[in-house]
Design a protein around this motif. Sequence first.
Motif, PDB file in Angstrom:
ATOM      1  N   ALA A 122       0.821  -1.217   0.000  1.00 50.10           N
ATOM      2  CA  ALA A 122       0.000   0.000   0.000  1.00 50.10           C
ATOM      3  C   ALA A 122       0.852   1.263   0.000  1.00 50.10           C
ATOM      4  CB  ALA A 122      -0.927   0.007   1.210  1.00 50.10           C
ATOM      5  N   GLY A 123       2.187   1.107   0.028  1.00 49.44           N
ATOM      6  CA  GLY A 123       3.067   2.258  -0.072  1.00 49.44           C
ATOM      7  C   GLY A 123       3.731   2.709   1.211  1.00 49.44           C
ATOM      8  N   VAL A 124       3.628   1.889   2.274  1.00 50.62           N
ATOM      9  CA  VAL A 124       4.314   2.223   3.526  1.00 50.62           C
ATOM     10  C   VAL A 124       5.785   1.834   3.385  1.00 50.62           C
ATOM     11  CG1 VAL A 124       4.491   1.725   5.999  1.00 50.62           C
ATOM     12  CG2 VAL A 124       2.228   1.935   4.916  1.00 50.62           C
ATOM     13  N   HIS A 125       6.675   2.777   3.618  1.00 51.88           N
ATOM     14  CA  HIS A 125       8.104   2.508   3.487  1.00 51.88           C
ATOM     15  C   HIS A 125       8.529   1.462   4.518  1.00 51.88           C
ATOM     16  CE1 HIS A 125      12.452   3.113   3.403  1.00 51.88           C
ATOM     17  NE2 HIS A 125      12.287   3.784   2.264  1.00 51.88           N
ATOM     18  N   PRO A 126       9.399   0.494   4.158  1.00 51.30           N
ATOM     19  CA  PRO A 126       9.852  -0.522   5.121  1.00 51.30           C
ATOM     20  C   PRO A 126      10.425   0.069   6.403  1.00 51.30           C
ATOM     21  CG  PRO A 126      10.490  -1.149   2.905  1.00 51.30           C
ATOM     22  CD  PRO A 126       9.897   0.226   2.804  1.00 51.30           C
ATOM     23  N   ALA A 127      11.098   1.210   6.321  1.00 49.54           N
ATOM     24  CA  ALA A 127      11.633   1.845   7.528  1.00 49.54           C
ATOM     25  C   ALA A 127      10.514   2.363   8.423  1.00 49.54           C
ATOM     26  CB  ALA A 127      12.583   2.982   7.153  1.00 49.54           C
ATOM     27  N   ALA A 128       9.462   2.885   7.809  1.00 45.12           N
ATOM     28  CA  ALA A 128       8.309   3.344   8.584  1.00 45.12           C
ATOM     29  C   ALA A 128       7.601   2.166   9.236  1.00 45.12           C
ATOM     30  CB  ALA A 128       7.344   4.119   7.690  1.00 45.12           C
ATOM     31  N   LEU A 129       7.508   1.035   8.526  1.00 41.91           N
ATOM     32  CA  LEU A 129       6.923  -0.172   9.088  1.00 41.91           C
ATOM     33  C   LEU A 129       7.752  -0.662  10.271  1.00 41.91           C
ATOM     34  CD1 LEU A 129       4.982  -2.561   9.148  1.00 41.91           C
ATOM     35  CD2 LEU A 129       6.331  -3.623   7.322  1.00 41.91           C
ATOM     36  N   ALA A 130       9.077  -0.625  10.137  1.00 44.23           N
ATOM     37  CA  ALA A 130       9.955  -1.036  11.233  1.00 44.23           C
ATOM     38  C   ALA A 130       9.751  -0.148  12.456  1.00 44.23           C
ATOM     39  CB  ALA A 130      11.410  -0.997  10.784  1.00 44.23           C
ATOM     40  N   PHE A 131       9.594   1.150  12.252  1.00 42.40           N
ATOM     41  CA  PHE A 131       9.336   2.076  13.351  1.00 42.40           C
ATOM     42  C   PHE A 131       8.032   1.728  14.056  1.00 42.40           C
ATOM     43  CE2 PHE A 131       6.916   5.822  14.666  1.00 42.40           C
ATOM     44  CZ  PHE A 131       7.729   6.320  15.676  1.00 42.40           C
ATOM     45  N   CYS A 132       6.982   1.486  13.277  1.00 43.26           N
ATOM     46  CA  CYS A 132       5.679   1.147  13.860  1.00 43.26           C
ATOM     47  C   CYS A 132       5.741  -0.172  14.626  1.00 43.26           C
ATOM     48  CB  CYS A 132       4.618   1.073  12.768  1.00 43.26           C
ATOM     49  SG  CYS A 132       4.248   2.649  11.960  1.00 43.26           S
ATOM     50  N   SER A 133       6.437  -1.156  14.076  1.00 42.66           N
ATOM     51  CA  SER A 133       6.569  -2.445  14.752  1.00 42.66           C
ATOM     52  C   SER A 133       7.330  -2.293  16.066  1.00 42.66           C
ATOM     53  CB  SER A 133       7.282  -3.450  13.841  1.00 42.66           C
ATOM     54  OG  SER A 133       6.521  -3.700  12.666  1.00 42.66           O
ATOM     55  N   SER A 134       8.360  -1.465  16.054  1.00 43.77           N
ATOM     56  CA  SER A 134       9.135  -1.230  17.267  1.00 43.77           C
ATOM     57  C   SER A 134       8.290  -0.512  18.323  1.00 43.77           C
ATOM     58  CB  SER A 134      10.380  -0.409  16.946  1.00 43.77           C
ATOM     59  OG  SER A 134      11.245  -1.114  16.080  1.00 43.77           O
ATOM     60  N   ALA A 135       7.498   0.463  17.884  1.00 53.60           N
ATOM     61  CA  ALA A 135       6.636   1.181  18.821  1.00 53.60           C
ATOM     62  C   ALA A 135       5.617   0.230  19.442  1.00 53.60           C
ATOM     63  CB  ALA A 135       5.928   2.330  18.099  1.00 53.60           C
ATOM     64  N   ASN A 136       5.089  -0.680  18.639  1.00 51.88           N
ATOM     65  CA  ASN A 136       4.144  -1.681  19.140  1.00 51.88           C
ATOM     66  C   ASN A 136       4.806  -2.567  20.185  1.00 51.88           C
ATOM     67  OD1 ASN A 136       2.242  -3.903  19.325  1.00 51.88           O
ATOM     68  ND2 ASN A 136       1.397  -3.227  17.387  1.00 51.88           N
ATOM     69  N   LEU A 137       6.027  -2.998  19.906  1.00 56.19           N
ATOM     70  CA  LEU A 137       6.767  -3.860  20.830  1.00 56.19           C
ATOM     71  C   LEU A 137       7.055  -3.136  22.142  1.00 56.19           C
ATOM     72  CD1 LEU A 137       8.213  -6.625  21.145  1.00 56.19           C
ATOM     73  CD2 LEU A 137      10.275  -5.515  20.262  1.00 56.19           C
ATOM     74  N   VAL A 138       7.459  -1.874  22.042  1.00 53.67           N
ATOM     75  CA  VAL A 138       7.763  -1.098  23.248  1.00 53.67           C
ATOM     76  C   VAL A 138       6.505  -0.901  24.096  1.00 53.67           C
ATOM     77  CG1 VAL A 138       8.437   1.192  24.071  1.00 53.67           C
ATOM     78  CG2 VAL A 138       9.787   0.046  22.304  1.00 53.67           C
TER      79      VAL A 138
END
Length: 290
Positions: free
Chosen positions: A147-163
């Motif tokens: 859908a156009g989400v940059h992999p780095a932005a996805l990594a940031f979101c995943s990290s925020a979820n984990l935290v």
Amino acid sequence: MPNLPDVVLWSIPAFVLLTVVEMISVRLHPDEDAAGYEAKDAATSVGMGLGSLAFDFLWKIPIVALYTALYELTPLRVPVLWWTVPLMLLGQDFFYYWSHRGHHVIRILWACHVVHHSSRKFNLTTALRQPWTSLTVWPFYVPLVAAGVHPAALAFCSSANLVYQFWIHTERIDRMPRWFEYVFNTPSHHRVHHASQGGYLDRNFGGILIVWDRLFGSFVAETVRPVYGLTKNINTFNPIKVATHEYVAIVKDVKAAAGWRERMGRVFRGPGWSPAPAPAPEAAEETVVA
């Protein structure tokens, strides 16, 4: 490439501080009914967390390559702006729910996630008990990259979820305000998720939000005190065994399977699945000769 902070790295001091505070709290004000702390268990959880950092670094190499290739192929682009980041976090949390649920109901995926549930304690060190085989997670987020989400932005979101999920691994917090409990994942909801009782099994899969569980029928409120761990506990603090025990069990079950149908079921059906027993032959009817 979006310039986003490494939220996990920045959160490490808070992880350490909160864990120490919880340990002191348990020591000064023990709850006899709570699972509490055990030195070997806590050390295993910390060791699993440190090991996951190393293995995740290895798994990221092929995953980033796949995501980058997909991102270059899609014509869509989601810019990283103040108002799109919350939307990306919402999307990531939605797909996290389905990833988490899938890792509970498909055995080969459960072999990865079972690590996080293998402790019979429930404290902030349990949050660190992470798998070493997280390569199974990436397919669930393909729609976001497409859908156009940059992999780095996805990594940031995943990290925020984990935290976010770190603080919900505690018995020292009973309930949050009712509105918060309705929308967000909380210690109460997550205690249910880590419980091994039948009525609590495979419930409350949410990461940041609990609304997905309410929408998709997997929510259960905490009523009776949870019993933590697995339905069949592994009784080991060896990190290698903790990381691999379910894969070993799958291999044994596949080798002992009667045919390909059972072999596939042992790998891709639920963790507790076993083939239905063959029907017993009907007893021969006695023929009475008059």
